[in-house]
Design an enzyme around this catalytic site. Structure first.
Site, PDB file in Angstrom:
ATOM      1  CE  LYS A   1      -4.301  -1.299   2.281  1.00 14.75           C
ATOM      2  NZ  LYS A   1      -5.217  -0.897   3.367  1.00 14.75           N
TER       3      LYS A   1
ATOM      4  N   GLY B   1      -7.875   5.888  -3.387  1.00 14.02           N
ATOM      5  CA  GLY B   1      -8.470   5.480  -4.663  1.00 14.02           C
ATOM      6  C   GLY B   1      -7.915   4.182  -5.217  1.00 14.02           C
ATOM      7  N   GLY B   2      -7.255   3.405  -4.359  1.00 14.59           N
ATOM      8  CA  GLY B   2      -6.757   2.097  -4.795  1.00 14.59           C
ATOM      9  C   GLY B   2      -5.499   2.160  -5.659  1.00 14.59           C
TER      10      GLY B   2
ATOM     11  CD  GLU C   1      -3.445  -2.538   5.944  1.00 17.87           C
ATOM     12  OE1 GLU C   1      -4.312  -2.993   5.192  1.00 17.87           O
ATOM     13  OE2 GLU C   1      -3.560  -1.456   6.522  1.00 17.87           O
TER      14      GLU C   1
ATOM     15  NE  ARG D   1     -11.606  12.119   1.056  1.00 18.87           N
ATOM     16  CZ  ARG D   1     -12.326  11.027   0.872  1.00 18.87           C
ATOM     17  NH1 ARG D   1     -13.636  11.074   1.008  1.00 18.87           N
ATOM     18  NH2 ARG D   1     -11.773   9.874   0.596  1.00 18.87           N
TER      19      ARG D   1
HETATM   20  P1  ADP Z   1      -7.705   3.402  -0.747  1.00 20.38           P
HETATM   21  O1  ADP Z   1      -7.510   4.518   0.227  1.00 20.38           O
HETATM   22  O2  ADP Z   1      -6.659   3.363  -1.839  1.00 20.38           O
HETATM   23  O3  ADP Z   1      -9.106   3.299  -1.281  1.00 20.38           O
HETATM   24  P2  ADP Z   1      -8.002   1.537   1.480  1.00 20.38           P
HETATM   25  O4  ADP Z   1      -6.891   1.270   2.412  1.00 20.38           O
HETATM   26  O5  ADP Z   1      -9.099   2.448   1.939  1.00 20.38           O
HETATM   27  O6  ADP Z   1      -7.407   2.065   0.081  1.00 20.38           O
HETATM   28  O7  ADP Z   1      -8.673   0.159   1.036  1.00 20.38           O
HETATM   29  C1  ADP Z   1      -9.674   0.115   0.044  1.00 20.38           C
HETATM   30  C2  ADP Z   1     -10.255  -1.280  -0.034  1.00 20.38           C
HETATM   31  O8  ADP Z   1      -9.220  -2.228  -0.322  1.00 20.38           O
HETATM   32  C3  ADP Z   1     -10.912  -1.823   1.226  1.00 20.38           C
HETATM   33  O9  ADP Z   1     -12.245  -1.406   1.371  1.00 20.38           O
HETATM   34  C4  ADP Z   1     -10.816  -3.325   0.971  1.00 20.38           C
HETATM   35  O10 ADP Z   1     -11.759  -3.753   0.008  1.00 20.38           O
HETATM   36  C5  ADP Z   1      -9.444  -3.442   0.358  1.00 20.38           C
HETATM   37  N1  ADP Z   1      -8.400  -3.659   1.375  1.00 20.38           N
HETATM   38  C6  ADP Z   1      -7.651  -2.713   1.969  1.00 20.38           C
HETATM   39  N2  ADP Z   1      -6.812  -3.259   2.869  1.00 20.38           N
HETATM   40  C7  ADP Z   1      -7.019  -4.585   2.837  1.00 20.38           C
HETATM   41  C8  ADP Z   1      -6.467  -5.709   3.531  1.00 20.38           C
HETATM   42  N3  ADP Z   1      -5.485  -5.567   4.422  1.00 20.38           N
HETATM   43  N4  ADP Z   1      -6.938  -6.942   3.216  1.00 20.38           N
HETATM   44  C9  ADP Z   1      -7.907  -7.115   2.305  1.00 20.38           C
HETATM   45  N5  ADP Z   1      -8.485  -6.116   1.622  1.00 20.38           N
HETATM   46  C10 ADP Z   1      -8.042  -4.855   1.878  1.00 20.38           C
END
Ligand code: ADP
Length: 454
Positions: A157, A163-164, A199, A291
């Site tokens: 990450k 936004g993935g 993670e 936000r």
């Molecule tokens: P972003 O900020 O890029 O959207 P997030 O950390 O909020 O990323 O995670 C977005 C989504 O990714 C989560 O809702 C989940 O679906 C998936 N995700 C994130 N972290 C994990 C994890 N440790 N294990 C499995 N899925 C995860």
């Protein structure tokens, strides 16, 4: 209270903020890029100002363009909406240095929560469970070492991410070696910051988030949770509240723990703490959004609280004027993100001109959208055409109302995900309230679209 607010965003959220300003009797100026001149917010506003070309880096993301627009139009505050400059501590600082108010957390608070990796550690120190993971990664060798300890599969990450973008699932050391540098350069390109952390990847998780509001005087309340487990490519599609995954006791416990942690950590203004709930029901904190969220309408529908107005009042230094006992969520609400994208073609974004357009109505139906018949959807931004939100006394009635509203909703001229939404509503896993975040990515949209052809 402010006299006039510059709305430094676009699409449906610019319109939502304009409506809040009008309801509060505050003047508003909509800042728009050349590509958004015909969008509903600049068209409906009493005052609008062009801040640059379609390229967001030279308009919505340009601090000099936004701040000078606010000064020229005599605004005393800037609302950044979501995305763009909404969580940028440097921008919030520049806004303040020009004698204007940033509507959101103060610059120091944004700075404190800017790194996802540091926020994990901070909130763990305030009692929240976090997904097992690493600190900031020095290099590939360090990543391999950490992943070995955590155990595969792991997610790479970007710490400055959202936004993935740049987030990658790796199942083996070999995959990690092949992916590490790509993730690093995606993070650098996307966020101007290439720091990464790991993670553990949780299979079959649910995404549940807690909405909080903290004023400058230190009063803190939560507004319940939202379940955002219906996703594609780790991005939300459907959100609902209350979460079908939580018992009454678990819901209260999670909200109270989240609120306590964030208040102790010195937060201010609206915030959302995101958690993943594993198959055993354990909730792990993943990130905070500093936000207003895209999915705030469902919280507004169940609590009756105007969250944008609340955000503006907190930024103006007013006390919340609400205690936890005043927040009494009623009924069930579901939001559908109406996207110009083709579920049958790998969710590819669509652009073009909208032909016929009809928004649904009736009891408990709400549409937040900046489009209208003849509107040309620009190619430069995200694919969100609007949001359909429904409220009903309970979940089965909310699902029934939602299906009726989705049938009425007409967006001609380009491919949308409206039918996919109907198919998901009809799916037994959704009806049972058991959707996990990986469902659509695992099975693909095809079975849903097929099931929807009734
Ligand atoms: P972003 O900020 O890029 O959207 P997030 O950390 O909020 O990323 O995670 C977005 C989504 O990714 C989560 O809702 C989940 O679906 C998936 N995700 C994130 N972290 C994990 C994890 N440790 N294990 C499995 N899925 C995860």
């Amino acid at each position: 209270m402010f006299n006039k607010i510059l709305i430094a965003n676009r699409g449906e959220i610019a319109l939502r903020i304009l409506r809040a300003c009008r309801a509060m009797g505050i003047g508003a100026v909509v800042a728009y890029s050349e590509a958004d001149r015909e969008s509903l917010a600049p068209q409906l506003a009493d005052e609008a100002i062009c801040i640059g070309p379609a390229d967001a880096r030279r308009s919505y993301l340009s601090a000099p363009a936004v701040v000078s627009a606010a000064i020229v139009t005599g605004c005393d505050a800037i609302h950044p909406g979501y995305g763009f400059l909404s969580e940028d501590a440097g921008f919030a600082d520049v806004v303040r240095a020009h004698g204007l108010t940033f509507i959101g957390p103060p610059a120091e608070v944004l700075e404190k929560f800017a790194s996802k990796e540091a926020t994990r550690r901070l909130l763990a120190s305030h009692g929240l469970l976090t997904v097992p993971g690493s600190g900031m990664l020095r290099d590939e060798a360090h990543a391999l070492e950490e992943a070995e300890q955590i155990g595969y599969p792991v997610l790479i990450k970007p710490s400055a991410g959202g936004g993935g973008k740049g987030m990658r699932l790796v199942r083996t050391a070999r995959e990690l070696e092949a992916t590490f540098k790509v993730s690093r350069s995606e993070a650098q390109a996307g966020f101007g910051d290439d720091s990464l952390y790991l993670e553990k990847y949780l299979d079959d998780n649910r995404h549940v988030e807690i909405q909080v509001a903290v004023d400058r005087q230190g009063n803190a309340i939560h507004l319940g949770e939202r379940d955002c487990s219906v996703q594609r490519r780790h991005q939300k599609l459907i959100e609902e509240t209350p979460s079908p995954a939580l018992s009454e006791a678990a819901r209260r416990d999670l909200a109270e723990r989240a609120l306590r942690a964030i208040a102790e950590a010195g937060y201010e203004n609206l915030g959302t703490l995101e958690f993943l709930i594993d198959s055993k029901g354990e909730a792990y904190f993943i990130e905070i959004n500093c936000r207003v969220q895209v999915e705030h309408p469902i919280t507004e529908l169940t609590t009756g609280i105007d969250m944008v107005a609340l955000q503006i009042r907190i930024a103006a230094g007013e006390p919340l004027g609400l205690t936890q006992a005043d927040v009494k969520p009623q009924g069930h609400a579901i939001e559908f993100r109406i996207l110009a994208e083709d579920p049958a073609k790998d969710f590819r974004p669509q652009a073009g001109q909208i032909g016929a357009y009809l928004a649904p109505g009736g009891p408990g139906i709400r549409v937040d959208s900046h489009v209208y018949p003849g509107y040309e959807v620009p190619t430069f931004y995200d694919s969100l055409l609007g949001k359909l939100s429904v409220w009903a006394p309970d979940r089965p009635q909310a699902i029934a109302r939602a299906d009726a509203a989705l049938r009425e909703l007409l967006v001609d001229g380009l491919t949308t995900n409206i039918e996919l939404h109907r198919a998901i509503l009809a799916n037994q896993v959704f009806i049972d309230g058991k959707v996990t975040t990986n469902l659509l990515d695992r099975v693909g949209s095809a079975p849903f679209v097929a099931a929807g052809n009734r």
